[in-house]
Every structure is written in C-alpha cells, then in structure tokens.
Design a protein around this motif. Structure first.
Motif, PDB file in Angstrom:
ATOM      1  N   GLN A  91      -6.293   1.737  -6.111  1.00 54.45           N
ATOM      2  CA  GLN A  91      -6.283   0.281  -6.144  1.00 54.45           C
ATOM      3  C   GLN A  91      -6.815  -0.226  -7.482  1.00 54.45           C
ATOM      4  N   ARG A 109       0.830  -1.204   0.000  1.00 53.34           N
ATOM      5  CA  ARG A 109       0.000   0.000   0.000  1.00 53.34           C
ATOM      6  C   ARG A 109       0.871   1.262   0.000  1.00 53.34           C
ATOM      7  N   GLU A 125      -3.834  -5.626   0.652  1.00 52.66           N
ATOM      8  CA  GLU A 125      -3.322  -4.509   1.444  1.00 52.66           C
ATOM      9  C   GLU A 125      -3.814  -4.547   2.888  1.00 52.66           C
ATOM     10  N   ARG A 181       2.135   1.837  -3.440  1.00 51.71           N
ATOM     11  CA  ARG A 181       1.060   2.326  -4.321  1.00 51.71           C
ATOM     12  C   ARG A 181       0.772   3.800  -4.038  1.00 51.71           C
ATOM     13  N   ILE A 226      -6.779  -6.473  -4.647  1.00 52.72           N
ATOM     14  CA  ILE A 226      -5.723  -5.572  -4.171  1.00 52.72           C
ATOM     15  C   ILE A 226      -6.057  -5.076  -2.772  1.00 52.72           C
ATOM     16  N   SER A 227      -7.328  -4.738  -2.553  1.00 51.03           N
ATOM     17  CA  SER A 227      -7.759  -4.282  -1.233  1.00 51.03           C
ATOM     18  C   SER A 227      -7.554  -5.372  -0.187  1.00 51.03           C
TER      19      SER A 227
END
Length: 275
Positions: free
Chosen positions: A25, A15, A43, A18, A39-40
């Motif tokens: 995301q 995260r 993370e 990113r 992706i969530s």
C-alpha cells in the motif's frame, strides 16, 4: 466481454489489482501521490475514492481499460472510457489505417483480432494459410484460436502443434488472469479440450529448410509456427502489436498479429505466391 468481479466493492477490486502486482500500500501511495493510510481506507471501504483517484490508481496498477470502467461502476461512477464499435464512422481513420497496414504487409500473413480473438480483418497472406480449412470453421464470426487449434482446422497442418498449442494456451491463461472474462474462459475451455490430431509426417519435404541443409536446423530466435502449405513447410515468427495509451475500450483490445518468415525459403515461397 463480460467481466467477472471477485467483489462488488471498489476497495476489494483495487486491492486485488495491487496484490496482483505484489506491491505494498505504501508503494502504491507513493506512485499515486497519496498516503498508505488513504489507500488502506479505500481498500477496506472506510473511504470512497473520487473518480480521479480511481483512474490514477488504475493507471499505476496497469489496469486494462475495460477493467477501469468496472472499477468506476463499482464505486458508483459512470464509465470513463467509451466502447465504440469498429464499424462506427468515428473509427473510419483507424479502420482504414489498419487495412492499409495489412495490405502493405503482404505477401506475409497479418490479421487484426479483438479481445476474444475474433478476426476483424485479415490480408491475403492469412487467406492463403486458410486454404483447405472446412467451410463451417470459416463461417463468421471467425475466431483465430478456434481456426488454429481445431483438429479439422490449421492444427492438422502445423508441424510443431504441441509447442504452438502450448504457447497459445499460455497466452490465453495470462489474459484470463488479467481480465477475468467469462467468454474468454469459455473459449479457452473449448479450444483446450480439442483432441490433438495425428502429427503429420515430419520426414522433411521439398520446402523444409532443415531437409535441404542436410538436417542442420539453426536454433530459432523465437518459437516459430511451422505449417504445411503447398507441399512445403513454412516457418513463421509471430509478432503482436497493440495501441499505446488507448482511450477507448474497443481500441484497447485490438491486436495486430503479423507473421515474419523465419527463413529465406519461407520468404521466397510467400513472395512467389503474391509477386
């Protein structure tokens, strides 16, 4: 280099990378052929990414090679990229190639440094610039930042020291933000605390191109290093080259710095020193 991690989990680390790029995301998911939901979950720690997924995300996030290994370790995987010492026989071709490059660049200065600015190789042009530097600063391992910014090193001969010092410190700040390296931060704190030596007399000399053109100083194409040598002021433009798509941590952190003459007088002077 030792890496500082804001969190031991791979999810928060990903995260942070990113957010460093300021992408969502969803955008990362589209780049990595995944879903924003996945992706969530990664993370937040609700899903454990595969080794392949970590490497894919790291590639799309432009994560440095050393930090990719850190991501894998944080997820419980073995490092993917080796870290081969430069003096290892496997590095012979690379090492000899760099040595040929440095020699072929003469009479202009060129050197190779690692991620902590340790000088790994240098040509005779660099040796020429280091003439007069105290011996204790030249004890191995040589550090390019320390030699350049120490008040008893090159700093006392650099005509535009404030500008050049600012350029070097900004370069280190960008690397610290990217790598979160404690040794690099310690080096930065050391060299940024060096007192500025008294500026040299900038009244012009026999080798100062501006003086010989009646004070007309053409606008530089890039910030030059203006350094005294042999009663002249040399004007040099720095370029830095790194290896494309490195597959080894050591190789990923190598940088070849070369100095081009910024004016005809500097080129003539260097060529006369090493005909």
């Amino acid at each position: 280099m030792t890496t500082l991690a804001p969190d031991s989990g791979v999810g928060p680390l990903l995260r942070s990378w990113r957010e460093r790029l300021r992408i969502s995301q969803l955008e990362l998911a589209l780049r990595a052929d995944s879903s924003a939901r996945h992706i969530s979950f990664i993370e937040t720690g609700r899903a454990r990414p595969s080794q392949e997924m970590i490497l894919r995300l790291a590639e799309h996030l432009d994560v440095p090679v050393r930090e990719r290994n850190a991501l894998l370790l944080a997820a419980g995987y073995a490092p993917h990229y080796p870290e081969t010492p430069l003096d290892d026989p496997a590095m012979d071709a690379l090492r000899k190639g760099m040595e040929r490059l440095l020699a072929g660049y003469e009479p202009y200065p060129a050197l190779v440094v690692d991620g902590l600015y340790t000088v790994l190789a240098a040509n005779r042009g660099i040796a020429m610039l280091l003439e007069g530097v105290p011996r204790d600063l030249l004890e191995p391992p040589l550090n390019a930042m320390r030699i350049t910014l120490h008040p008893e090193g090159l700093a006392r001969r650099i005509r535009n020291l404030r500008e050049w010092r600012g350029h070097l410190l900004e370069q280190m700040e960008r690397q610290i933000a990217l790598l979160r390296s404690e040794p690099l931060r310690e080096l930065y704190e050391e060299v940024s605390a060096y007192p500025l030596p008294a500026p040299p007399d900038d009244g012009g000399g026999a080798g100062d191109g501006a003086a010989r053109t009646g004070g007309r100083n053409p606008k530089p194409l890039a910030l030059p290093l203006r350094i005294e040598h042999g009663g002249r002021v040399l004007s040099l433009l720095s370029t830095i080259a790194t290896f494309n798509t490195p597959m080894d941590v050591t190789v990923s952190e190598l940088a070849i710095e070369t100095f081009l003459p910024a004016d005809p007088e500097t080129a003539t002077h260097l060529q006369a020193l090493m005909p």
